[in-house]
Design an enzyme around this catalytic site. Structure first.
Site, PDB file in Angstrom:
ATOM      1  N   CYS A 265       0.828  -1.210   0.000  1.00 29.67           N
ATOM      2  CA  CYS A 265       0.000   0.000   0.000  1.00 29.67           C
ATOM      3  C   CYS A 265       0.859   1.255   0.000  1.00 29.67           C
ATOM      4  O   CYS A 265       1.988   1.267   0.498  1.00 29.67           O
ATOM      5  CB  CYS A 265      -0.913   0.016   1.230  1.00 29.67           C
ATOM      6  SG  CYS A 265      -2.178  -1.268   1.207  1.00 29.67           S
ATOM      7  N   CYS A 280      -6.313   5.043   2.609  1.00 24.94           N
ATOM      8  CA  CYS A 280      -6.700   4.421   1.338  1.00 24.94           C
ATOM      9  C   CYS A 280      -8.204   4.510   1.181  1.00 24.94           C
ATOM     10  O   CYS A 280      -8.954   4.383   2.159  1.00 24.94           O
ATOM     11  CB  CYS A 280      -6.248   2.954   1.324  1.00 24.94           C
ATOM     12  SG  CYS A 280      -6.854   1.990  -0.099  1.00 24.94           S
ATOM     13  N   ASP A 281      -8.663   4.704  -0.044  1.00 19.81           N
ATOM     14  CA  ASP A 281     -10.088   4.801  -0.334  1.00 19.81           C
ATOM     15  C   ASP A 281     -10.827   3.511  -0.001  1.00 19.81           C
ATOM     16  O   ASP A 281     -12.030   3.529   0.273  1.00 19.81           O
ATOM     17  CB  ASP A 281     -10.277   5.149  -1.812  1.00 19.81           C
ATOM     18  CG  ASP A 281     -11.664   5.692  -2.105  1.00 19.81           C
ATOM     19  OD1 ASP A 281     -12.283   6.243  -1.182  1.00 19.81           O
ATOM     20  OD2 ASP A 281     -12.113   5.591  -3.261  1.00 19.81           O
TER      21      ASP A 281
END
Length: 380
Positions: A265, A280-281
Site C-alpha cells: 500500500c 486508502c479509499d
C-alpha cells in the site's frame, strides 16, 4: 520539495445514483458514522494550506471523488481553485482530476473544467444493458443515456475524459464488446476494475454478492481484452489500458504508477468531507482513521500511518507468492482483494492469483513484442 497526492470527498458518500455494487456505500454501512455533511470552507482551506506547507514547492495532485463529488456544485470548486491560485509558488505543478458518474453537467462545469485543465474520469460499464443493470438513479431508472450525453459534450469541448468500467457478472463475458464500445466513442483511456466484494458479509455468503465474478471469469476477461488491445497497439492505434500500461512499465524497468501493482500500500491521504483522513479509499473505516486535516498536518498524518503499521502490514502476502515466476509483475495483488480472498477461503492469497497466472502465461510473449517496438522507436 515533496510531491503530494490528495483524494478529497467533498460530499462524503452522498450520490444521486444507487449503484448496487458501490464499495464506498459498503464502507459507510460499516463505520460508526455514515455520510458526513458537505465539506465546509474551513476544511477546504485547511487542505489547501497544509498541502502547500507540506509540499514546499513540489507537485500537488488534487483528486475529487465521492459519492458523487459534483453534487458539491461548481462554486465549491471555484473556491477551491481560487485558494490554490493564491498559494501556489512560481512554476509549481498543480494537477486536478475528478471521478464522476457523469450525470451532472452544464455550461458552467464545461467552462470550469476547461479553464482549470481538469482530467475527468467517468464511470461507464459498457453498453446500455450492462451499464444500466447496476448504475441506476435512486428512482430505479438507468443512467446510461445521461452519461453518454455528458461524455459527448465534454468530447466536443476538448475536455480529456477517462473511462472507468467496473467488471461485474453482467459484463465480464463481454470484454471485447466493452472495449470496442468505449473506443468507438473516442474513450481511448480506459481503466477496468474487478468489482469489490463486501467488507463484512463473511458470515453470510462469505463476502460474495450477486454481482461478483470468479477468478476464471476474470481470467477470460483479461485475455479477451488483451487480444483486442494488442491488435490495436501493433496497428499503431493509441489506446491506453491502465493495467496493461503498468505491466509494460515494469517490464521496461520502471515502477508502476498504479498502487495495486506495487505489491504494497501507499499513503493516499483520503480526506472525508468532515476532515477525517484515511490512508486508502478502500479503508475509510473507523479503525483506519489516521487523523483530521483540521487538526493535523500532513507530517502528522504520515507518522500516524507508520504508527498504525498500515503500509507495513500490506507487505504480508501468501507464502506461495515468494516462489511464483510472475511475482515480478503481479506483486501479490491489491491488499483489499487479498483480504477478500481471506474471508472467502482462509488464505492471504490474492483473489485473482490464478487469473493473473494464466493471463501472464498467455500474454507475456506479446507484451515482450510491444516492449521491443517501444525501444526500437525510442532509438530511431
Amino acid at each position: 520539495m515533496r510531491n503530494l497526492s490528495v483524494l478529497i470527498k467533498p460530499m462524503s458518500g452522498m450520490c444521486n445514483l444507487n449503484c448496487d455494487y458501490c464499495f464506498y456505500q459498503d464502507e459507510i454501512r460499516n463505520r460508526s458514522e455514515g455520510n458526513y455533511a458537505m465539506m465546509n470552507d474551513e476544511t477546504m482551506k485547511a487542505i489547501v494550506q497544509k498541502a502547500f506547507h507540506h509540499s514546499k514547492g513540489g507537485k500537488i495532485s488534487f483528486c475529487f471523488q465521492g459519492g458523487e463529488p459534483m453534487l458539491a456544485g461548481v462554486e465549491y470548486y471555484k473556491k477551491f481553485v481560487a485558494l490554490v491560485r493564491a498559494g501556489v509558488e512560481k512554476n509549481q505543478i498543480i494537477d486536478y482530476s475528478i471521478q464522476t458518474n457523469g450525470t451532472i453537467l452544464n455550461e458552467d462545469w464545461i467552462n470550469f473544467f476547461k479553464e482549470n485543465q481538469f482530467l475527468v474520469g467517468v464511470s461507464l460499464d459498457g453498453e446500455l444493458s450492462q451499464h444500466d443493470y447496476f448504475r441506476k438513479y435512486i428512482n430505479g431508472e438507468g443512467s446510461f443515456v445521461d452519461v453518454m450525453k455528458t461524455i459527448d459534450l465534454m468530447m466536443k469541448n476538448d475536455i480529456p475524459v477517462n473511462a472507468l468500467a467496473v467488471i461485474t457478472n453482467q459484463n465480464v463475458s463481454r470484454a471485447r464488446q466493452t472495449y470496442d464500445f468505449l473506443k468507438c466513442h473516442n474513450l481511448t483511456f480506459m481503466q477496468f476494475i474487478p468489482v469489490i466484494d463486501s467488507f463484512r458479509q463473511s458470515h453470510q455468503g462469505k463476502g460474495l454478492r450477486r454481482f461478483s465474478i470468479s477468478p476464471k471469469e476474470y481470467e477470460g476477461f483479461l485475455k479477451n481484452l488483451f487480444d483486442a488491445w494488442y491488435k490495436d497497439i501493433m496497428d499503431e492505434k493509441t489506446v491506453s489500458i491502465r493495467l496493461f500500461e503498468n505491466v509494460l512499465m515494469m517490464m521496461m524497468g520502471y515502477e508502476p504508477e498504479s498502487c495495486d501493482m506495487k505489491g504494497h500500500c501507499s499513503i493516499q491521504y483520503v480526506i472525508e468531507s468532515n476532515g477525517n483522513v484515511y490512508p486508502c479509499d478502500f479503508y475509510c473505516l473507523d479503525e483506519y482513521r489516521i487523523g483530521n486535516i483540521n487538526q493535523d498536518s500532513f507530517e502528522d498524518l504520515s507518522k500516524a500511518v507508520k504508527g498504525m503499521l498500515f503500509v507495513k502490514e500490506s507487505y504480508n502476502q501468501a507464502q506461495v507468492c515468494v516462489s511464483c515466476k510472475w511475482r515480478v509483475l503481479c506483486r501479490g495483488g491489491c491488499r483489499r482483494y487479498r483480504e477478500m480472498a481471506g474471508v472467502q477461503n482462509g488464505t492471504n492469497l490474492f483473489k485473482y492469483c490464478q487469473s493473473y497466472r494464466k493471463f501472464f502465461e498467455y500474454s507475456y510473449p506479446r507484451f515482450n513484442e510491444i516492449v521491443k517496438v517501444i525501444r526500437q522507436k525510442a532509438n530511431q
